[in-house]
Structure formats: C-alpha cells, structure tokens
Design an enzyme around this catalytic site. Structure first.
Site, PDB file in Angstrom:
ATOM      1  N   SER A 168       0.833  -1.196   0.000  1.00 22.56           N
ATOM      2  CA  SER A 168       0.000   0.000   0.000  1.00 22.56           C
ATOM      3  C   SER A 168       0.867   1.246   0.000  1.00 22.56           C
ATOM      4  CB  SER A 168      -0.875  -0.032   1.254  1.00 22.56           C
ATOM      5  OG  SER A 168      -1.489   1.219   1.443  1.00 22.56           O
ATOM      6  N   TYR A 194      -1.845  -0.935  11.007  1.00 26.40           N
ATOM      7  CA  TYR A 194      -2.137  -1.478   9.675  1.00 26.40           C
ATOM      8  C   TYR A 194      -1.009  -1.117   8.702  1.00 26.40           C
ATOM      9  CZ  TYR A 194      -3.831  -1.736   4.908  1.00 26.40           C
ATOM     10  OH  TYR A 194      -3.913  -1.994   3.555  1.00 26.40           O
ATOM     11  N   LYS A 198       2.052  -3.549   6.743  1.00 24.02           N
ATOM     12  CA  LYS A 198       2.414  -3.637   5.315  1.00 24.02           C
ATOM     13  C   LYS A 198       3.913  -3.416   5.148  1.00 24.02           C
ATOM     14  CE  LYS A 198      -1.430  -4.670   3.658  1.00 24.02           C
ATOM     15  NZ  LYS A 198      -1.622  -5.943   2.969  1.00 24.02           N
ATOM     16  N   ARG A 276      -6.289  12.525  -2.970  1.00 26.51           N
ATOM     17  CA  ARG A 276      -5.792  11.150  -3.120  1.00 26.51           C
ATOM     18  C   ARG A 276      -5.750  10.762  -4.594  1.00 26.51           C
ATOM     19  NH1 ARG A 276      -5.026  12.336   1.231  1.00 26.51           N
ATOM     20  NH2 ARG A 276      -5.519  11.318   3.211  1.00 26.51           N
TER      21      ARG A 276
HETATM   22  N1  LIG Z   1      -8.792  -1.563  -0.665  1.00 20.71           N
HETATM   23  C1  LIG Z   1      -7.815  -0.693  -0.409  1.00 20.71           C
HETATM   24  O1  LIG Z   1      -8.050   0.506  -0.302  1.00 20.71           O
HETATM   25  C2  LIG Z   1      -6.379  -1.165  -0.276  1.00 20.71           C
HETATM   26  C3  LIG Z   1      -5.337  -0.249  -0.416  1.00 20.71           C
HETATM   27  C4  LIG Z   1      -4.029  -0.669  -0.297  1.00 20.71           C
HETATM   28  C5  LIG Z   1      -3.765  -2.008  -0.013  1.00 20.71           C
HETATM   29  N2  LIG Z   1      -4.779  -2.888   0.129  1.00 20.71           N
HETATM   30  C6  LIG Z   1      -4.477  -4.306   0.450  1.00 20.71           C
HETATM   31  O2  LIG Z   1      -4.998  -5.130  -0.563  1.00 20.71           O
HETATM   32  C7  LIG Z   1      -5.406  -6.376   0.006  1.00 20.71           C
HETATM   33  C8  LIG Z   1      -6.848  -6.649  -0.375  1.00 20.71           C
HETATM   34  O3  LIG Z   1      -7.648  -5.589   0.113  1.00 20.71           O
HETATM   35  P1  LIG Z   1      -9.216  -5.563  -0.099  1.00 20.71           P
HETATM   36  O4  LIG Z   1      -9.621  -4.160  -0.193  1.00 20.71           O
HETATM   37  O5  LIG Z   1      -9.587  -6.508  -1.158  1.00 20.71           O
HETATM   38  O6  LIG Z   1      -9.689  -6.118   1.335  1.00 20.71           O
HETATM   39  P2  LIG Z   1     -10.815  -7.183   1.645  1.00 20.71           P
HETATM   40  O7  LIG Z   1     -11.021  -7.168   3.124  1.00 20.71           O
HETATM   41  O8  LIG Z   1     -11.991  -6.983   0.779  1.00 20.71           O
HETATM   42  O9  LIG Z   1     -10.116  -8.550   1.215  1.00 20.71           O
HETATM   43  C9  LIG Z   1      -9.210  -9.226   2.051  1.00 20.71           C
HETATM   44  C10 LIG Z   1      -9.682 -10.672   2.153  1.00 20.71           C
HETATM   45  O10 LIG Z   1      -8.746 -11.374   2.991  1.00 20.71           O
HETATM   46  C11 LIG Z   1      -9.476 -12.238   3.834  1.00 20.71           C
HETATM   47  N3  LIG Z   1      -8.616 -12.493   4.995  1.00 20.71           N
HETATM   48  C12 LIG Z   1      -8.221 -11.643   5.960  1.00 20.71           C
HETATM   49  N4  LIG Z   1      -7.442 -12.269   6.852  1.00 20.71           N
HETATM   50  C13 LIG Z   1      -7.317 -13.565   6.424  1.00 20.71           C
HETATM   51  C14 LIG Z   1      -6.635 -14.707   6.920  1.00 20.71           C
HETATM   52  N5  LIG Z   1      -5.950 -14.669   8.057  1.00 20.71           N
HETATM   53  N6  LIG Z   1      -6.724 -15.854   6.215  1.00 20.71           N
HETATM   54  C15 LIG Z   1      -7.443 -15.918   5.070  1.00 20.71           C
HETATM   55  N7  LIG Z   1      -8.113 -14.876   4.560  1.00 20.71           N
HETATM   56  C16 LIG Z   1      -8.057 -13.703   5.236  1.00 20.71           C
HETATM   57  C17 LIG Z   1     -10.784 -11.517   4.126  1.00 20.71           C
HETATM   58  O11 LIG Z   1     -11.838 -12.378   4.464  1.00 20.71           O
HETATM   59  C18 LIG Z   1     -11.053 -10.804   2.813  1.00 20.71           C
HETATM   60  O12 LIG Z   1     -11.896 -11.581   1.964  1.00 20.71           O
HETATM   61  C19 LIG Z   1      -5.157  -6.264   1.490  1.00 20.71           C
HETATM   62  O13 LIG Z   1      -3.921  -6.850   1.799  1.00 20.71           O
HETATM   63  C20 LIG Z   1      -5.115  -4.784   1.725  1.00 20.71           C
HETATM   64  O14 LIG Z   1      -4.363  -4.457   2.860  1.00 20.71           O
HETATM   65  C21 LIG Z   1      -6.079  -2.499  -0.003  1.00 20.71           C
END
Ligand SMILES: NC(=O)c1ccc[n+]([C@@H]2O[C@H](COP(=O)([O-])OP(=O)(O)OC[C@H]3O[C@@H](n4cnc5c(N)ncnc54)[C@H](O)[C@@H]3O)[C@@H](O)[C@H]2O)c1
Ligand SMILES: *[C@@H]1O[C@H](CO)[C@@H](O)[C@H](O)[C@H]1NC(C)=O
Length: 386
Positions: A168, A194, A198, A276
């Site tokens: 991120s 958080y 990362k 952003r």
């Molecule tokens: N959406 C954003 O704004 C954003 C920005 C930067 C980085 N990210 C990163 O991208 C990735 C995906 O984000 P997202 O927005 O799709 O989030 P999300 O919560 O929709 O998806 C994450 C998925 O991981 C699963 N999960 C969490 N912990 C788990 C575990 N211990 N074992 C198995 N599954 C697990 C959750 O059930 C969920 O379905 C994450 O790592 C997040 O930190 C997201």
C-alpha cells in the site's frame, strides 16, 4: 586473408547484435507465453474486493485459480463458495477452487500446496481497517505479519517462490515529496499498525529474497482503489460503516446513509479537503497480471516494488461532485474536523510501472463513479441482498 577476417568479424557482429538478442527475446516470449496459459495461481484473500476483481482478469487470461479465504471480511451464505466468487464465475464462465482456510493455519495451508501444483501466489489476505488496527494492534500483527511469515514458510517448503504482494502507498507515510516514486523512504511515517504491518511484510519479503536467490517478489503499492467491475456483479462491500470515501458516498447516494462527513477542510490543498490518487479496480487488477508476467520473465530477479496509481490527485469535493453528476442527484455532506492520522495529499508517480510492467491506468474518475454507482444500485446492501 583480410577479406576472410573481415567476413568472420561480420559474422561475429551479426551473432552478437542479432542472433543473441533474438534468441533471448524468443526465450523471454516463450517463457512468458507458456506461463500465461498454463500456470496456477493461488490467491489468498481472493473473495475480497481487490482479490475478486483480479481473479476475473486472471481467468480471462486462462490462468488456473485456487482461492483461499477465511471469510473474515467477505460474505458467504454458508454454501460451498463465497458470494463474490460465485459472481466471478458468473462473469467469466470459468470456475475457481475455493478453500475456507486461514493463512495462520500452517497445516491447512500446507494441504492446499500439496493438493495443487502452484506456480505463484498473489497475497491479498489481510485485515485492513486503519482505526481498528489502532485499537487491536496485536490482532493485526498476528494476522498480517505472522500470517504472511507462515505463508512464506509453507511456500518455501513446497518449492513455490514466486510472490505478488498487496502492499500500500501507506508504507510511504506522510509524503516527503510529490508525486511519490518507489524510491521514496518507507516505514518512517507509518502512523498506525495497519500501515506498519504492510511495511514489515515488505521488509520480511526483501530479507527472504536476500537469503535465497530463487525467490521472486513483486510488491505492489496500491494508491486508492475504487469502482467496481463493469457488470455491476462484484464490487466493494464494506461491513458496517465504510472507512473509505467512495463506498460512503455511494451509500449516501442510494439513501442508506444520511450524509457524508468530510474530515478536514483546512488542508493545504486547492479546496482544503484531502487529495488522493484514486485508481479504478479493474486497472489495478490488470496491474497484477502485468506484475505476474514481469515476474515470470527470465530476467526478473529478487524483488521489486511498483506503485499502482493514476498519477492524478483528486480532492474529496472533486469526488463528491463527479459522483453526484454520474448519479444525477445531490450528495449531502458536512465539513467536520480532521481525522487523526490522515495526510493532506498523496499521489503516485506511476512511470516505473509504465516502463517495466507496460501498464498504465486507462479508466478515469467518471468511469470510477459510474461503475461504483452501477454496483451500488444493483446491490444496495452489497452481496447480502441477493
Ligand atoms: N482496498 C484498499 O483501499 C487497499 C489499499 C491498499 C492495499 N490494500 C491491500 O490489498 C489487500 C486486499 O484488500 P481488499 O480491499 O480486497 O480487502 P478485503 O477485506 O476486501 O479482502 C481481504 C480478504 O482477505 C481475507 N482475509 C483476511 N485475513 C485472512 C486470513 N488470516 N486468512 C485468510 N483470509 C483472510 C478476508 O476475508 C477478505 O476476503 C489487502 O492486503 C489490503 O491491505 C487495499
Ligand atoms: C485463452 O484460451 C482460449 C482457448 O484456448 C484462446 O482462444 C484465447 O486466445 C486464450 N486467451 C489468452 C488471453 O491467452
């Protein structure tokens, strides 16, 4: 004699400047093409927002997809697959294999690797609520950092050493300069667990690459993913009060929430609200495919980080205005104080991804609002409503 020498040097030149590069290019092309159609990708957190959209693009490009998710943040009616994955299958006409597995469960994870010949892992699974991470930091470190370490270990034990990691822009902290390049310092200004999780995982992955040259890791630093698949079948489905701007605006527009609170109107930005780099989720998903191709090319070694953003910054009020135009209705909002830990402006220099991944974001702010609105209208209560 002289002419013979002359001729042999000609052959020499031809060899070095044409045959070798051609052979090299062919080898590169063959490897990338071979991996494209025939490889199996394990997607952790694949029923979440970014994962589900990425799987659509993987399936469209003939990859075999295995998903694991513990459903902590995605909806399932208790059947054999989470709703988001059923929708992915509906969009693509392809199937995915799903495991209800937690990445911190080493034995269950190992079984998945024993069941399939996996070529690479795309690692999305993480907890991502910034505010919650301040309240329960250990849960975030256990899940995001501990879980990633276990995943890496199980991968290594099974000889799988190709990784694309969801990082991120939060690893950059409060930006020291804009636009943010990949060489901007990381870890220094991370204000919450958080963001630190990362940063720590990035560092762990770099160390793993240093220790073992067989590892290949691509760190994708997302800016602000928004929007939904153009079909309106999948999209962002936050549980509870949305932490992010776009789903909040969409819920106000659909009448699920009264008004938007704009946190801070005195930032040093053109209209005083936070700026952003919003990126359409489909562009982000395609970026993952490009990263995979780069990682599979024979000249890729060790690790590399890429920004995935558009390079343009939009303020909160820009987004409100664009959304209300697309939805053809006013979006009710009020200005309130700044939210702790928020920064004024953040946008990417996305030129490295353009150069090395051959990737650029092509969808604009209007596409982002239109697709979010389409998803929201068709699914006013998210996946649960069906
Ligand atoms: N959406 C954003 O704004 C954003 C920005 C930067 C980085 N990210 C990163 O991208 C990735 C995906 O984000 P997202 O927005 O799709 O989030 P999300 O919560 O929709 O998806 C994450 C998925 O991981 C699963 N999960 C969490 N912990 C788990 C575990 N211990 N074992 C198995 N599954 C697990 C959750 O059930 C969920 O379905 C994450 O790592 C997040 O930190 C997201
Ligand atoms: C995927 O496979 C189909 C059927 O074999 C083929 O027609 C198509 O071109 C492939 N797509 C890609 C992107 O490789």
């Amino acid at each position: 004699m002289i002419s013979l020498l002359y001729k042999s040097s000609y052959v020499f030149v031809l060899f070095y400047y044409a045959v070798i590069p051609l052979g090299y290019l062919t080898k590169w092309w063959v490897t990338v093409e071979k991996m494209k159609g025939n490889s199996t990708i394990l997607v952790t957190g694949g029923s979440g927002y970014v994962g589900s959209h990425t799987i659509v693009e993987l399936l469209k490009n003939n990859y075999t997809v295995i998903v694991l998710d513990n459903l902590v943040n995605s909806y399932s009616d208790g059947g054999c697959k989470p709703e988001a994955l059923k929708r992915v299958e509906e969009i693509t006409g392809e199937t995915v294999t799903f495991y209800d597995v937690d990445i911190t469960d080493r034995a269950a994870l190992d079984k998945v690797f024993k069941n399939h010949k996996i070529d690479a892992v795309m690692h999305f699974a993480a907890l991502k609520a910034v505010g919650e991470s301040v309240r329960i930091p250990l849960k975030y470190y256990q899940n995001n950092v501990g879980g990633s370490a276990i995943l890496l270990e199980v991968m290594a034990c099974n000889g799988v050493k190709n990784m694309v990691f969801s990082s991120s822009a939060t690893v950059y902290g409060d930006p020291q300069f804009l636009p943010i390049t990949e060489s901007h310092p990381t870890g220094q200004g991370c204000t919450n667990p958080y963001g630190k999780s990362k940063y720590f995982v990035e560092e762990i992955m770099k160390d793993v690459c240093t220790a073992d040259p067989d590892w290949k890791v691509i760190l994708l630093r997302y800016f602000n993913p928004v929007g939904a698949h153009e079909s309106g079948l999948i999209g962002e489905d936050p549980s509870g009060i949305p932490n992010n701007l776009m789903p909040y605006i969409a819920q106000v527009a659909v009448g699920r929430r009264d008004k938007l609170q704009v946190f801070g109107s005195d930032y040093p930005t053109p209209d005083g609200t936070g700026v952003r780099d919003y990126i359409h989720i489909t562009d982000l998903a395609i970026g993952h495919l490009k990263a995979l191709e780069r990682m599979f090319s024979p000249n890729f070694k060790s690790w590399k980080a890429y920004n995935l953003g558009t390079g343009h910054g939009y303020s909160v009020l820009d987004m409100v205005k664009a959304f209300s135009e697309v939805a053809d209705r006013p979006i009710n909002y009020e200005m309130v104080g700044r939210r702790e830990g928020d920064i004024a402006s953040c946008y990417a220099d996305a030129s490295l991804a353009k150069q090395e991944l051959n990737w650029v974001a092509t969808r604009d702010i209007k596409d982002m609002c239109r697709d979010t609105w389409n998803w929201q209208k068709k699914n006013p209560k998210g996946f649960k409503s069906s």
